[in-house]
Design a protein around this motif. Sequence first.
Motif, short mmCIF file in Angstrom:
data_model
loop_
_atom_site.label_atom_id
_atom_site.label_comp_id
_atom_site.label_asym_id
_atom_site.label_seq_id
_atom_site.Cartn_x
_atom_site.Cartn_y
_atom_site.Cartn_z
N TRP A 39 0.82 -1.22 0.00
CA TRP A 39 0.00 0.00 0.00
C TRP A 39 0.85 1.26 0.00
O TRP A 39 0.49 2.28 -0.56
CB TRP A 39 -0.97 0.00 1.19
CG TRP A 39 -0.29 0.17 2.52
CD1 TRP A 39 0.12 -0.82 3.35
CD2 TRP A 39 0.05 1.41 3.16
NE1 TRP A 39 0.71 -0.30 4.47
CE2 TRP A 39 0.67 1.07 4.38
CE3 TRP A 39 -0.12 2.74 2.84
CZ2 TRP A 39 1.14 2.03 5.27
CZ3 TRP A 39 0.35 3.71 3.72
CH2 TRP A 39 0.98 3.35 4.92
N HIS A 63 0.41 4.22 -2.51
CA HIS A 63 0.14 5.56 -1.96
C HIS A 63 1.08 6.59 -2.57
O HIS A 63 0.67 7.64 -3.07
CB HIS A 63 0.33 5.49 -0.43
CG HIS A 63 -0.14 6.71 0.29
ND1 HIS A 63 0.51 7.20 1.40
CD2 HIS A 63 -1.19 7.53 0.08
CE1 HIS A 63 -0.12 8.28 1.83
NE2 HIS A 63 -1.16 8.49 1.06
N TRP A 72 0.32 7.37 -6.23
CA TRP A 72 -0.82 8.26 -6.43
C TRP A 72 -0.50 9.70 -6.04
O TRP A 72 -0.98 10.64 -6.68
CB TRP A 72 -2.06 7.75 -5.68
CG TRP A 72 -2.78 6.74 -6.50
CD1 TRP A 72 -2.91 5.41 -6.26
CD2 TRP A 72 -3.45 6.99 -7.75
NE1 TRP A 72 -3.60 4.80 -7.27
CE2 TRP A 72 -3.95 5.75 -8.20
CE3 TRP A 72 -3.66 8.11 -8.53
CZ2 TRP A 72 -4.65 5.63 -9.39
CZ3 TRP A 72 -4.36 7.99 -9.73
CH2 TRP A 72 -4.84 6.76 -10.15
N ALA A 90 -4.43 6.79 2.81
CA ALA A 90 -4.45 5.33 2.80
C ALA A 90 -5.40 4.90 3.91
O ALA A 90 -5.09 5.05 5.09
CB ALA A 90 -3.04 4.78 3.03
N ILE A 105 -6.78 3.34 -1.41
CA ILE A 105 -6.03 4.60 -1.43
C ILE A 105 -6.97 5.65 -2.02
O ILE A 105 -7.56 5.42 -3.08
CB ILE A 105 -4.76 4.50 -2.32
CG1 ILE A 105 -3.88 3.32 -1.92
CG2 ILE A 105 -3.99 5.82 -2.30
CD1 ILE A 105 -3.18 3.47 -0.60
#
Length: 508
Positions: free
Chosen positions: A273, A277, A280, A334, A367
């Motif tokens: 993740w 994250h 993005w 997140a 996310i």
Amino acid sequence: MSTPAAQPENTMEAIVSLAKRRGFVFQSSEIYGGLNGFFDYGPLGVELKKNIRDCWWNDMVRRRDDVVGIETSIIMHPKVWEASGHVAGFSDPLVDCKVSKNRYRADQLFWSPVVVDGNVVGYVSALESEKTAEELQAAAESLKRKKAIQGTLAPVVAKDFTEASAEQVSLIPSPATGNPDLTPPRSFNMMFQTNVGAMTDASSVAYLRPETAQGMFVDFKNVLDSNRVKLPFGIAQIGKSFRNEITPRNFIFRSREFEQMEMEYFIHEDADWDKCHKEWIEWCRQWLLSIGLPESHLSLYAHPKEKLAFYSRGTVDIMFKYPFGVQELWGIAARGSYDLTQHANASGKPQEVFDEASKNKFVPHVIEPAVGVDRIFLAVLAAGYAEEDVTDEKGNVEKRTVLRLSPRIAPVKVAILPLLKNKELLTNRAKALYTKLKRNYAVQYDDGGAIGKRYRRQDEAGTPWCVTIDFDTIEKPGDTFTLRERDSMKQTRVTETELFALLAEQVY
RNA sequence: GCGGCUGUAGUUUAGUGGUAAAACCUCUGCCUUCCAAGCAGGUGUCGAGGGUUCGAUUCCCUCCAGCCGCACCA
């Protein structure tokens, strides 16, 4: 000749004034005295706003293979907001000091009884900080000394104000005055309430959504089952949200009715993740650059771990340097599996996907990049606004107000100007070009007044290019026009083909 | 929500206890061969309501809105 882009001291004032003068933004219900926290978008404003939305939608949804769009209703089942935590979490109990007029969040205001030899001899209070306990202890010792009480002082026990009884509320001193001037905690819910159906009673209460995100969570299974999507994938939405802000401020920055562009990106529970994250965050940053925000105005702010909501693994805000300070523009959070799990529990409908490899079901993690259209709108105005000193051939210095908007989002892409209004050869050619261009682009035809005045008018509207049909166009071979560029004021000659090629490249 | 300041034309501002002014913008017409030119003309219920007064845009009160500060911003 012009000076480099300069911004006046009171940029916000100048922007608000320009916004009204040129029809970008008006105060809502102005003829009735206005309504605090609500705004209307005028003819230029609505184009700019639509372009911001369209750029985002094209880049986020249409040009990606892993994101689909939805549009959910503004009013949803009230249980959505119970499950999401908004009914409880949006109502922070607040405490007012009746004398100093300060206001505190009850969960950030700490107090303790002062106990000497087992007897309560008074109360002390302190605001939440790294040294709250020390401050309380020092205040307790000071109180004991002041009252000249002998005996053994017990260690203070810090509690927040939501844990104070009515009697204690009337005895706990205000941090501002040192006297018991505090009101009991009172709730302020930021969600707009309404009623569904003509009957108004407790069972009909509903809310205007305070965020669009819950629509993506609630429809997660619908999208999953109907669209041949598989993890990782995102669901995006653009739409209005409503928050009953205590104090709307800074023009359209914080308003009570605003428009969000949110995307929930669902990933495998075992996925990296943190990497996702970060990707993005960078995607969002690049997107902001692509619509013309200068890199110098952008920065990142990672929320400190201890300030995060309990379910959040990390939140990074892309900050923008507004005229009134560096403020949040785009939050990338997140959120783990919190939202889907909450809705699964509240609705009794599992929100799981099946993992072919492990043959297990699991709840995806998410996310969430969330940004406000109105905040981007204000950011591009603030970054693009400039007043320049322009020196003409005679040496006269004049002020030029220009809005440097990216061609991607500029409300008008090209203005078509016949050099003179009263020469039909010029106006006919200009109108023909105008008719052809407006099939694909937002263009304006302007023949009013002198040519220089029309250029300046377009500068204030943020139009990147003006095309002037002059005597060379009709008298010389090649059918070329003067292309005048907004930022440099440079002029070149282009053909119709070259003009269309330029637009195709710059406007996307 | 609290405190301070503010509110006159679309904008920026004059002004007054005796029914308001300028510049720019905007609109119309003329003119104009490239950066807010010129000429002629059009467009204004002093934020709203109440009070004092023969008379209030001006003084007083309430409300609304804006700016700054505090607080708030899941």
